[in-house]
Scaffold this motif. Structure first.
Motif, short mmCIF file in Angstrom:
data_model
loop_
_atom_site.label_atom_id
_atom_site.label_comp_id
_atom_site.label_asym_id
_atom_site.label_seq_id
_atom_site.Cartn_x
_atom_site.Cartn_y
_atom_site.Cartn_z
N ILE A 1 0.87 -1.19 0.00
CA ILE A 1 0.00 0.00 0.00
C ILE A 1 0.89 1.23 0.00
N ALA A 2 0.74 2.05 -1.05
CA ALA A 2 1.62 3.21 -1.22
C ALA A 2 1.31 4.29 -0.20
N VAL A 3 2.38 4.94 0.26
CA VAL A 3 2.23 6.13 1.10
C VAL A 3 2.55 7.39 0.27
N LYS B 1 1.83 8.16 -3.62
CA LYS B 1 1.08 7.44 -4.64
C LYS B 1 1.64 7.56 -6.04
N TYR B 2 1.61 6.46 -6.75
CA TYR B 2 1.83 6.42 -8.20
C TYR B 2 0.49 6.79 -8.83
N TRP B 3 0.47 7.86 -9.60
CA TRP B 3 -0.77 8.24 -10.29
C TRP B 3 -0.37 9.02 -11.54
N GLY B 4 -0.43 8.40 -12.68
CA GLY B 4 -0.07 9.06 -13.93
C GLY B 4 1.02 8.29 -14.65
N LYS B 5 0.83 8.16 -15.99
CA LYS B 5 1.83 7.45 -16.80
C LYS B 5 2.45 8.43 -17.78
N ARG B 6 3.77 8.36 -17.93
CA ARG B 6 4.38 9.17 -18.98
C ARG B 6 4.47 8.36 -20.26
N LEU C 1 4.79 1.27 -22.22
CA LEU C 1 5.83 0.68 -21.36
C LEU C 1 5.43 0.72 -19.88
N ASN C 2 4.30 1.37 -19.60
CA ASN C 2 3.83 1.57 -18.22
C ASN C 2 4.88 2.28 -17.37
N LEU C 3 5.25 3.48 -17.82
CA LEU C 3 6.22 4.29 -17.08
C LEU C 3 5.48 5.39 -16.33
N LYS D 1 -2.61 -7.88 -22.82
CA LYS D 1 -1.31 -7.44 -23.35
C LYS D 1 -0.28 -7.41 -22.23
N ARG D 2 -0.74 -7.05 -21.01
CA ARG D 2 0.19 -6.90 -19.89
C ARG D 2 0.80 -8.24 -19.49
N THR D 3 -0.07 -9.27 -19.43
CA THR D 3 0.45 -10.60 -19.08
C THR D 3 1.39 -11.09 -20.18
N GLY E 1 3.20 -5.44 -16.00
CA GLY E 1 1.93 -6.08 -15.67
C GLY E 1 0.99 -5.08 -15.00
N SER E 2 1.50 -4.42 -13.96
CA SER E 2 0.77 -3.38 -13.26
C SER E 2 1.82 -2.56 -12.55
N GLY E 3 1.74 -1.23 -12.66
CA GLY E 3 2.79 -0.40 -12.10
C GLY E 3 3.09 -0.75 -10.65
N SER E 4 2.05 -0.78 -9.84
CA SER E 4 2.26 -1.01 -8.40
C SER E 4 2.85 -2.39 -8.11
N ALA E 5 2.74 -3.33 -9.06
CA ALA E 5 3.27 -4.68 -8.84
C ALA E 5 4.79 -4.68 -8.67
N CYS E 6 5.47 -3.70 -9.27
CA CYS E 6 6.94 -3.71 -9.19
C CYS E 6 7.39 -3.54 -7.73
N ARG E 7 6.53 -2.92 -6.90
CA ARG E 7 6.91 -2.71 -5.50
C ARG E 7 6.63 -3.93 -4.62
N SER E 8 5.90 -4.93 -5.17
CA SER E 8 5.59 -6.13 -4.36
C SER E 8 6.65 -7.21 -4.49
N PRO F 1 -11.53 2.26 -13.04
CA PRO F 1 -10.27 1.52 -12.87
C PRO F 1 -9.08 2.49 -12.81
N SER F 2 -8.05 2.13 -12.03
CA SER F 2 -6.94 3.07 -11.84
C SER F 2 -6.26 3.44 -13.17
N THR F 3 -6.13 2.47 -14.07
CA THR F 3 -5.45 2.75 -15.35
C THR F 3 -6.18 3.87 -16.11
N THR F 4 -7.50 3.80 -16.18
CA THR F 4 -8.28 4.83 -16.89
C THR F 4 -8.30 6.12 -16.09
N PHE G 1 -5.61 6.34 1.11
CA PHE G 1 -6.67 5.74 0.28
C PHE G 1 -6.15 5.56 -1.13
N ASP G 2 -6.39 4.39 -1.72
CA ASP G 2 -6.03 4.15 -3.12
C ASP G 2 -7.22 4.50 -4.03
N ALA G 3 -7.31 3.82 -5.16
CA ALA G 3 -8.38 4.14 -6.11
C ALA G 3 -9.68 3.44 -5.71
C1 DP6 Z 1 -3.80 4.49 -6.43
O1 DP6 Z 1 -0.67 -0.14 -10.39
O2 DP6 Z 1 -3.18 -0.47 -10.46
O3 DP6 Z 1 -3.00 2.29 -5.99
O4 DP6 Z 1 -0.09 0.47 -13.70
O5 DP6 Z 1 -2.33 0.96 -14.63
O6 DP6 Z 1 -1.91 -1.21 -13.45
P1 DP6 Z 1 -1.57 0.26 -13.55
O7 DP6 Z 1 -2.05 0.94 -12.20
P2 DP6 Z 1 -2.00 0.40 -10.71
O8 DP6 Z 1 -2.23 1.79 -9.96
C2 DP6 Z 1 -2.13 1.92 -8.57
C3 DP6 Z 1 -2.57 3.26 -8.16
C4 DP6 Z 1 -2.68 3.50 -6.67
C5 DP6 Z 1 -1.42 4.12 -6.09
C6 DP6 Z 1 -0.22 3.23 -5.86
O9 DP6 Z 1 -0.37 2.01 -5.61
O10 DP6 Z 1 0.89 3.78 -5.89
#
Ligand code: DP6
Length: 405
Positions: free
Chosen positions: A20-22, A24-29, A33-35, A81-83, A160-167, A215-218, A309-311
């Motif tokens: 759980i992020a403290v 937050k990742y929010w926004g792709k450049r 490539l999911n950056l 596509k992500r998998t 696969g999912s941005g936040s997955a890299c931190r797990s 969904p967080s991606t959208t 709070f996340d999405a």
């Molecule tokens: C609000 O990692 O689900 O939880 O990369 O599009 O799969 P995608 O997004 P995702 O977004 C997580 C957003 C968040 C904040 C966070 O975990 O940093």
């Protein structure tokens, strides 16, 4: 029923945690490539409470197309596509090993059968994609005997999912946004292991949500395209907060950690509200939790708890073990011990707590009423370790799918 194979079946199984992020990742450049537009930082949560278990297997006896089964349901990999991107990168790394050493079995040419189960109810509304993709990448990397470090594998999980890299790591983990257009420097790294600050606890308030959120991606793409606050957040505010929270973690300074965490959650949700059309993830129940956290902190006279709070509407409340009675004890007194989730891992320090940590007549009574009627369960957890390799396979020796549930 998946076909049972007579050819040898190669297997590897791993568990992976939720984070759980403290910050937050929010926004792709770069959406392909999911950056990310900014760096982020999370706390890895204990797998005693929440974890994904994944077995990756491969065999010449399997049908030609790779297969993935999640919580007992076959998934359509070809439409994800992500998998596909994760599996292609992992195969390419295995291929490099096979090219360098011709005595290795040619696992990269064999079809995969991947089986994954979460130990928490999907109905809990907790994002499981982070743990899911981390487990998938770790399990296939183990199956292929890849030498890449968790940091290097985070580049694959990110697709696969941005936040997955931190797990892929335990403790306190930063995802550095990186600058290179190809994303090769956009990686997760452990800022501090779990053992550095093991007293961190988390109480998850699971809100009974009636409808699905954006969904967080959208959602994040709408924010990047339309929010006027967003650029300031990404370019100026988050870099300063990353530095501040890393210092707070190094110094085990909970009040500093708490303020940055709450401000960043609020700032992220402010950019959602500033999106056009606006996006709302928090609801009245979430706001009641915010009010109560601030009330508890002000009654105690120091920051003993912090919300994020996340999405979605669920609140995650961080606190230190020594303040369990003050924080979790107060929430338990408000919510009642009959609400699902209090017992189980991390309940020990609360078991004997019979009265609220702070006087309930001093906290906002309307917030108490809204919170009481709006939750479906709680989850008590703590900072935890990264993925663990286990022998609890979900695929049998002959390739048959097993279930642990
Ligand atoms: C609000 O990692 O689900 O939880 O990369 O599009 O799969 P995608 O997004 P995702 O977004 C997580 C957003 C968040 C904040 C966070 O975990 O940093």
């Amino acid at each position: 029923m998946a076909a049972v194979s007579e050819s040898p079946v190669f297997r590897a199984t791993t568990t992976a945690p939720v984070n759980i992020a403290v910050i937050k990742y929010w926004g792709k450049r770069d959406a392909t490539l999911n950056l990310p537009t900014n760096s982020s930082l999370s706390v890895t949560l204990s797998q005693r409470s929440l974890r994904t278990l994944t077995t990756a297997s491969c065999s010449a006896g399997y049908p030609a197309a790779d297969e993935l089964t999640l919580n007992g349901k076959p998934q359509d990999i070809q439409s994800s596509k992500r998998t596909l991107a994760c599996l292609a990168s992992l195969r390419a790394h295995r291929q490099e090993l096979e090219n360098a050493n011709s005595s290795l079995p040619k696992l990269s040419t064999l079809p995969l059968r991947i089986v994954s189960e979460n130990n928490f109810p999907t109905a809990a509304g907790l994002a499981s994609s982070a743990a899911g993709f981390a487990a998938l990448v770790r399990a296939v990397a183990d199956l292929y005997g890849l030498p890449q470090s968790p940091r290097e594998l985070s580049r694959i999980a990110r697709q696969g999912s941005g936040s997955a890299c931190r797990s892929l790591m335990g403790g306190y983990v930063a995802w550095r946004s990186g600058e290179l257009p190809d994303g090769s420097d956009s990686l997760a790294e452990e800022v501090a292991p779990q053992s550095h600050w093991p007293e961190m606890r988390a109480l998850i308030l699971v809100v009974s949500a009636e409808k699905k959120d954006v969904p967080s991606t959208t959602g994040m793409q709408t924010t990047v395209a339309t929010s006027e606050l967003f650029a300031t957040r990404a370019n100026a505010i988050v870099p300063a907060r990353m530095a501040a929270i890393e210092t707070a973690i190094q110094n085990r300074d909970f009040p500093a950690f708490a303020e940055v965490t709450m401000r960043d959650s609020n700032g992220f949700h402010a950019t959602c509200l500033d999106s056009w059309p606006p996006i709302f993830y928090m609801n009245d129940v979430s706001r009641a939790a915010v009010r109560l956290v601030h009330d508890i902190n002000s009654i105690v006279g120091r920051a003993v708890c912090a919300y994020t709070f996340d999405a979605g509407p669920n609140a995650v409340i961080y606190y230190l073990e020594k303040d369990s009675a003050l924080v979790a004890g107060t929430f338990k007194a408000i919510l009642g011990s009959s609400l699902e989730g209090w017992s189980g891992p991390f309940y020990e320090s609360l078991k004997d707590v019979s009265s609220p940590g702070v006087a309930l007549d001093q906290v906002d009574s309307r917030a108490v009423d809204v919170l009481k009627s709006g939750l479906s369960r709680v989850i008590l957890t703590a900072v935890g370790e990264g993925p663990v390799s286990v022998e609890d396979h979900l695929v049998g020796e002959k390739g048959e799918i097993l279930s642990r549930q």
